[in-house]
Scaffold this motif. Structure first.
Motif, PDB file in Angstrom:
ATOM      1  N   ASP A 182       0.785  -1.211   0.185  1.00  0.00           N
ATOM      2  CA  ASP A 182      -0.025   0.061   0.129  1.00  0.00           C
ATOM      3  C   ASP A 182       0.722   1.246   0.114  1.00  0.00           C
ATOM      4  O   ASP A 182       0.214   2.496  -0.149  1.00  0.00           O
ATOM      5  CB  ASP A 182      -0.955   0.001   1.121  1.00  0.00           C
ATOM      6  N   ASP A 198       1.731   3.654  -5.621  1.00  0.00           N
ATOM      7  CA  ASP A 198       0.635   3.765  -6.486  1.00  0.00           C
ATOM      8  C   ASP A 198       0.442   2.743  -7.255  1.00  0.00           C
ATOM      9  O   ASP A 198       1.020   1.764  -7.784  1.00  0.00           O
ATOM     10  CB  ASP A 198       1.179   5.334  -7.338  1.00  0.00           C
ATOM     11  N   ASP A 199      -0.834   2.649  -7.817  1.00  0.00           N
ATOM     12  CA  ASP A 199      -1.588   1.867  -8.717  1.00  0.00           C
ATOM     13  C   ASP A 199      -0.886   1.559 -10.007  1.00  0.00           C
ATOM     14  O   ASP A 199      -0.581   0.281 -10.516  1.00  0.00           O
ATOM     15  CB  ASP A 199      -3.040   1.791  -8.988  1.00  0.00           C
ATOM     16  N   GLU A 200      -0.121   2.517 -10.556  1.00  0.00           N
ATOM     17  CA  GLU A 200       0.444   2.441 -11.832  1.00  0.00           C
ATOM     18  C   GLU A 200       1.913   2.140 -11.715  1.00  0.00           C
ATOM     19  O   GLU A 200       2.794   2.030 -12.827  1.00  0.00           O
ATOM     20  CB  GLU A 200       0.261   3.708 -12.628  1.00  0.00           C
ATOM     21  N   ASP A 201       2.433   2.069 -10.318  1.00  0.00           N
ATOM     22  CA  ASP A 201       3.992   1.560 -10.273  1.00  0.00           C
ATOM     23  C   ASP A 201       4.317   0.417 -10.647  1.00  0.00           C
ATOM     24  O   ASP A 201       3.426  -0.441 -10.559  1.00  0.00           O
ATOM     25  CB  ASP A 201       4.243   1.880  -8.722  1.00  0.00           C
ATOM     26  N   THR A 258       1.649  -3.711 -13.009  1.00  0.00           N
ATOM     27  CA  THR A 258       1.532  -2.575 -12.125  1.00  0.00           C
ATOM     28  C   THR A 258       1.181  -3.181 -10.735  1.00  0.00           C
ATOM     29  O   THR A 258       0.712  -4.244 -10.546  1.00  0.00           O
ATOM     30  CB  THR A 258       0.249  -1.543 -12.662  1.00  0.00           C
ATOM     31  N   ARG A 259       1.303  -2.221 -10.012  1.00  0.00           N
ATOM     32  CA  ARG A 259       1.129  -2.524  -8.471  1.00  0.00           C
ATOM     33  C   ARG A 259      -0.528  -2.863  -8.221  1.00  0.00           C
ATOM     34  O   ARG A 259      -0.802  -3.880  -7.417  1.00  0.00           O
ATOM     35  CB  ARG A 259       1.161  -1.251  -7.522  1.00  0.00           C
ATOM     36  N   ALA A 260      -1.354  -2.238  -8.998  1.00  0.00           N
ATOM     37  CA  ALA A 260      -2.628  -2.904  -8.903  1.00  0.00           C
ATOM     38  C   ALA A 260      -2.982  -4.061  -9.557  1.00  0.00           C
ATOM     39  O   ALA A 260      -3.836  -4.972  -8.895  1.00  0.00           O
ATOM     40  CB  ALA A 260      -3.636  -1.637  -9.897  1.00  0.00           C
ATOM     41  N   TYR A 261      -2.337  -4.520 -10.507  1.00  0.00           N
ATOM     42  CA  TYR A 261      -2.540  -5.837 -11.044  1.00  0.00           C
ATOM     43  C   TYR A 261      -1.980  -6.934 -10.043  1.00  0.00           C
ATOM     44  O   TYR A 261      -2.579  -8.047  -9.575  1.00  0.00           O
ATOM     45  CB  TYR A 261      -1.913  -5.998 -12.366  1.00  0.00           C
ATOM     46  N   LYS A 269      -1.568  -6.534  -6.574  1.00  0.00           N
ATOM     47  CA  LYS A 269      -2.228  -6.698  -5.560  1.00  0.00           C
ATOM     48  C   LYS A 269      -3.677  -7.498  -5.817  1.00  0.00           C
ATOM     49  O   LYS A 269      -3.946  -8.334  -4.865  1.00  0.00           O
ATOM     50  CB  LYS A 269      -2.648  -5.284  -4.945  1.00  0.00           C
ATOM     51  N   SER A 270      -3.998  -7.466  -6.792  1.00  0.00           N
ATOM     52  CA  SER A 270      -5.326  -8.293  -7.231  1.00  0.00           C
ATOM     53  C   SER A 270      -5.184  -9.596  -7.377  1.00  0.00           C
ATOM     54  O   SER A 270      -6.089 -10.399  -7.452  1.00  0.00           O
ATOM     55  CB  SER A 270      -6.087  -7.644  -8.570  1.00  0.00           C
TER      56      SER A 270
END
Length: 353
Positions: free
Chosen positions: A51, A54-57, A197-200, A202-203
């Motif tokens: 956390d 950022d999501d795009e990192d 990406t960090r968002a991917y 994490k999911s």
């Protein structure tokens, strides 16, 4: 802010806890201790929560690929660093964090050395919270992303076996060629791969996997012998399936993997494909990958990986249901799990649905 400053004690906890969570694979304890301690000698790696980004990192996975029992394997810290360097040059983008592909004796601390020498943050995250045999299983379901181009770099071997490889292509092709490179390198390569990406991440991956390994290692090393085994089982919510002598052990290194069987007291049989896949007795199945199955020395509680099994050893076999583990979305992908059945010649999918 960093979740924790990594020190000598954290190295031990991470390696021994990772060894338990490796389920028979994930490298060697001594190798993990060596590279973890080296990271502390040359820098001060810190562990960050997912956390903090950022999501795009952009996150990059570091891993080892090959057969732990291969006789001619040769991977040194410089190879880990070189693989990351080759990949970052290839993608031409700023990498914001690195993380391991899985928990294991050698793999939980994978990334600590690279972080120490590059300054790239180390994230408390793994593609999978337990070790697994194939690269696709450790790729956070990127195999299901239409048009995804996998970028991977692998380095390892010495003298005439030395290999540096950079490959871009479909996930399946890239993983296959890296596996072949490990064979050419003598059995093992250090790998950097699959920017996401960090968002991917994490999911689809296992956030908190490194801190979990540290907690498991602390539970193990706080006690001795049977008490240590009981402590780990309690921590993970598992059971001791059996304790006894290794009466038969068969291992074959083929296609860049270790494949074989272990029998305890001529009763319980375990199959493995790098990691333990099944344990059963008289046709009764007690655990099935991605459940965690692991062997520990019955007297010392030291985790014993599949490549180190020998006839005559006294082992305790523990099992932890998959529901109690931190797992990637790949661990419910039947297409990725199907090949296990072809390798070990036992049913898998019918036990995990």
């Amino acid at each position: 802010m960093a979740i924790m400053k990594l020190d000598e004690k954290m190295v031990e906890y991470a390696v021994f806890g990772g060894a338990v969570l490796g389920g028979g694979g994930g490298g060697w304890i001594d190798d993990g201790l060596q590279i973890g301690r080296l990271a502390l000698e040359i820098g001060q790696p810190k562990l960050y929560t997912i956390d903090e980004f950022d999501d795009e990192d952009l996150f990059v996975t570091v891993s080892m690929v090959g057969a732990p029992a291969a006789k001619d394997q040769f991977v040194k810290p410089v190879h880990y660093a070189k693989a990351l360097e080759i990949l970052t040059q290839k993608i031409g983008k700023s990498v914001k964090a690195i993380h391991t592909n899985e928990n294991g004796a050698g793999t939980t601390v994978n990334g600590w050395f690279q972080s120490a020498i590059t300054g790239i943050p180390l994230v408390d995250f793994a593609c999978n919270g337990r070790a697994h045999p194939t690269g696709a299983m450790g790729s956070m379901n990127l195999s299901e992303v239409e048009g995804y181009i996998s970028h991977q770099a692998g380095v390892g071997g010495k003298a005439d076996n030395y290999v540096e490889m950079s490959i871009s292509g479909s996930l399946e092709k890239a993983a296959s060629l890296i596996r072949k490179a490990s064979i050419e390198a003598g059995g093992l390569v250090a790998v950097a791969r699959n920017p996401v990406t960090r968002a991917y991440a994490k999911s689809n991956g296992a956030a908190g996997a490194i801190s979990q390994a540290i907690e498991v290692g602390e539970a193990l090393l706080a006690h001795k012998g049977e008490a240590a085994i009981a402590s780990v089982v309690a921590k993970l919510g598992g059971t001791v399936v059996t304790t006894g002598e290794v009466t038969d052990f068969q291992l074959e290194t083929t296609g860049g993997f270790d494949v074989g069987t272990v029998r305890i007291n001529n009763e319980h049989e375990m199959t493995f494909w790098n990691e333990y896949m099944t344990i059963e007795k008289d046709g009764q199945r007690f655990a099935t990958f991605p459940d965690l199955i692991m062997t520990l020395d019955a007297k010392t509680a030291r985790p014993i990986v599949t490549a180190a099994i020998q006839k005559g050893q006294q082992l305790a076999v523990i099992a932890v249901p998959k529901e109690k583990l931190l797992l990637s979305t790949t661990m419910s992908n039947e297409k990725l799990l199907q090949p296990i059945e072809d390798i070990i010649k036992k049913s898998i999918l019918s036990y995990i649905k």
